[in-house]
Design an enzyme around this catalytic site. Structure first.
Site, short mmCIF file in Angstrom:
data_model
loop_
_atom_site.label_atom_id
_atom_site.label_comp_id
_atom_site.label_asym_id
_atom_site.label_seq_id
_atom_site.Cartn_x
_atom_site.Cartn_y
_atom_site.Cartn_z
N LYS A 116 0.97 -1.24 0.10
CA LYS A 116 -0.01 -0.09 0.05
C LYS A 116 0.74 1.13 -0.10
CE LYS A 116 -4.23 -1.99 1.96
NZ LYS A 116 -3.81 -3.28 1.87
N LYS A 201 -4.50 9.86 7.74
CA LYS A 201 -5.45 10.48 8.37
C LYS A 201 -6.83 9.94 8.11
CE LYS A 201 -7.68 14.49 9.54
NZ LYS A 201 -7.59 14.99 11.35
N LYS A 237 -17.30 -5.92 3.19
CA LYS A 237 -18.69 -5.11 2.39
C LYS A 237 -19.83 -6.06 2.59
CE LYS A 237 -15.34 -3.33 -0.71
NZ LYS A 237 -14.47 -3.41 -2.01
N GLU A 275 -9.72 1.84 -5.62
CA GLU A 275 -10.64 2.30 -4.61
C GLU A 275 -10.25 3.64 -3.94
OE1 GLU A 275 -11.57 -0.68 -1.85
OE2 GLU A 275 -11.51 -2.33 -3.30
N GLU A 288 -6.35 2.22 -2.31
CA GLU A 288 -5.53 1.14 -2.53
C GLU A 288 -6.20 0.75 -3.91
OE1 GLU A 288 -6.37 -2.27 -0.37
OE2 GLU A 288 -8.23 -1.90 -0.05
N ARG A 292 -7.33 -7.86 -9.00
CA ARG A 292 -7.93 -8.93 -9.35
C ARG A 292 -9.28 -8.69 -9.50
NH1 ARG A 292 -10.87 -8.60 -4.79
NH2 ARG A 292 -9.98 -8.02 -2.88
N VAL A 295 -15.50 -9.35 -5.72
CA VAL A 295 -16.74 -10.04 -5.41
C VAL A 295 -17.81 -9.30 -6.14
CG1 VAL A 295 -18.31 -10.86 -3.51
CG2 VAL A 295 -15.81 -10.86 -3.06
#
Length: 454
Positions: A116, A201, A237, A275, A288, A292, A295
């Site tokens: 990350k 933050k 999620k 994201e 990030e 892949r 879902v």
């Protein structure tokens, strides 16, 4: 040309890949653990090989056994699905060295975006906004506290190699920081074998919005719009939808361009997800990249009409994307509910066991991706998700109404599931009005009687 694919996964995603391959005329080899011998993907694939014991560490995480199965089965490619080895750069490298096509990005891109701290630095250099934070991992508590004070509380401590909410802790002052820093490091070490953490933050009550990327090996990178994944519990999620009820057309355009820039900076190939966190004022920050298939990919498929699994395979085959950004239209609204074998009335306790009755809803605008069936035994060794209900229509209102109707029809007996929880959310005014943030679930659970989930 790819003629046979090994599916290095299980459950609904393995079944999803089997179906896409069958439509493309590609043979499939399923690998499975001893616990998954009765799973649908094993029964429906052209061939199947058992690769070990019931636990993931003895089967789906054993790269050596998967590669051996690929050689025995004489496959051309491996599709990793999501989870397990899907974002393991070493596994992708092993596939490459064995002359087996890894259906995903190159190992170099996985490694770059999997760290990350490196990922943030990579996208920052091309102008993508990032959350203010430490310059890479913080090695000592003293250094970490100084960094947290400089950023300004509240801060979030995150595992460098993290995911799924593990190795992630929030601190509001020096006192809580000292405790949470060590907890995060220990969690990260146990979960990922890497205790390194960095600090950011903490954006309070943001939206979690991700952009779907497709990139071929000929330099074309496109985005397929966004998914709003703000309804989460403990960073996991529960519900995803597309398009986001929060984004304006202008904001979508800006974020989409930055998502493409981020993928280009990583020399990315295949399907991936950028994201972002988005605050109440529309400021957004890269957090990030998931290297892949996700879902929640079906909501994008239903909104755009593009089959992402087939596109992954075609890209791996060296084919060019045969459409441009201007060709991608967002003409529907889709909502996905993750159906988990959990009891929401008992703090989401896992509910493995045998399904007595299974009846999936149907009708116009309803899609169910699931490997479950009547008599299927849900093993206790894996993620609790047993299916996904995706409902779509011409407007968000239609998708909401259809979701509520379909959830009312969805029958699973013998175990507890999250179906009643989803049904309650679909009737909740805050969610209906499109006002859910990442803080939504905690508030919803506090004000909703648990007997609604029975």
């Amino acid at each position: 040309m790819i003629q046979k694919i090994l599916i290095a996964n299980r459950g609904e995603i393995a079944l999803r890949i089997v179906r896409a391959c069958r439509e493309l005329g590609i043979k499939t080899l399923a690998v499975y653990s001893e616990a998954d011998v009765q799973s649908l993907h094993v029964q429906l694939a052209d061939e199947a090989i058992c690769i070990g014991g019931p636990r993931g560490s003895d089967s789906y995480l054993r790269a050596d056994r998967i590669i051996s199965a690929a050689e025995i089965g004489d496959v051309d490619a491996i599709h990793p699905g999501y989870g397990f080895l899907s974002e393991n750069a070493k596994f992708a490298e092993q596939c490459e060295s064995c002359n087996i096509k890894f259906i995903g990005p190159k190992s170099k891109s996985i490694k770059m975006m999997g760290d990350k701290a490196i990922a943030k630095d990579t996208v920052r250099k091309v102008g993508v906004p990032i959350v203010p934070g430490s310059d890479g991992p913080v090695e000592t508590e003293t250094e970490a506290v100084k960094t947290a004070r400089k950023i300004g509380y509240p801060v979030i401590i995150k595992a460098v190699a993290g995911g799924g909410g593990r190795g992630m802790r929030i601190a509001h002052n020096d006192v809580s920081f000292a405790k949470e820093y060590h907890v995060a490091r220990n969690e990260a070490e146990k979960a990922f074998g890497n205790g390194a953490v960095y600090i950011e933050k903490y954006i309070e009550k943001p939206r979690h919005i991700e952009f779907q990327i497709l990139a071929d090996s000929h330099g074309k990178v496109l985005h397929l719009g966004e998914r709003d994944c703000s309804v989460q519990r403990r960073h996991q999620k529960l519900i995803e939808e597309s398009p986001s009820p929060f984004l304006t057309a202008d904001l979508r355009k800006k974020m989409g361009k930055h998502a493409i820039k981020a993928a280009e900076a990583a020399a990315y190939e295949n399907a991936g997800t950028i994201e972002f966190l988005v605050d109440a004022k529309g400021n957004y920050y890269f957090i990030e990249m998931n290297t892949r298939i996700q879902v929640e990919h079906p909501v994008t498929e239903e909104c755009t009409g593009i089959d992402l699994i087939k596109q992954q395979i075609r890209i791996a085959n060296g084919e060019k994307l045969d459409f441009d950004q201007s060709d991608i239209k967002f003409e529907k609204h889709a909502i996905e509910c993750r159906i988990n074998a959990e009891d929401p009335a008992r703090n989401f306790a896992p509910s493995p066991g045998t399904i007595g009755l299974y009846y999936a809803p149907g009708g116009h605008g309803v899609r169910v991706d699931s490997h479950a069936y009547s008599g299927y035994n849900i093993p206790p060794y894996y993620d609790s998700m047993i299916g996904k209900l995706i409902c779509f229509g011409s407007t968000r209102k239609v998708a909401l109404e259809r979701s509520y109707r379909a959830l009312s029809e969805y029958l699973i007996r013998g175990i507890k599931t999250t179906i009643p929880l989803h049904k309650a959310i679909m009737a909740d005014p805050v969610f209906i009005e499109g006002k859910a943030t990442t803080a939504y679930m905690e508030d919803f659970m506090n004000r909703t009687p648990s007997d609604l989930f029975v």
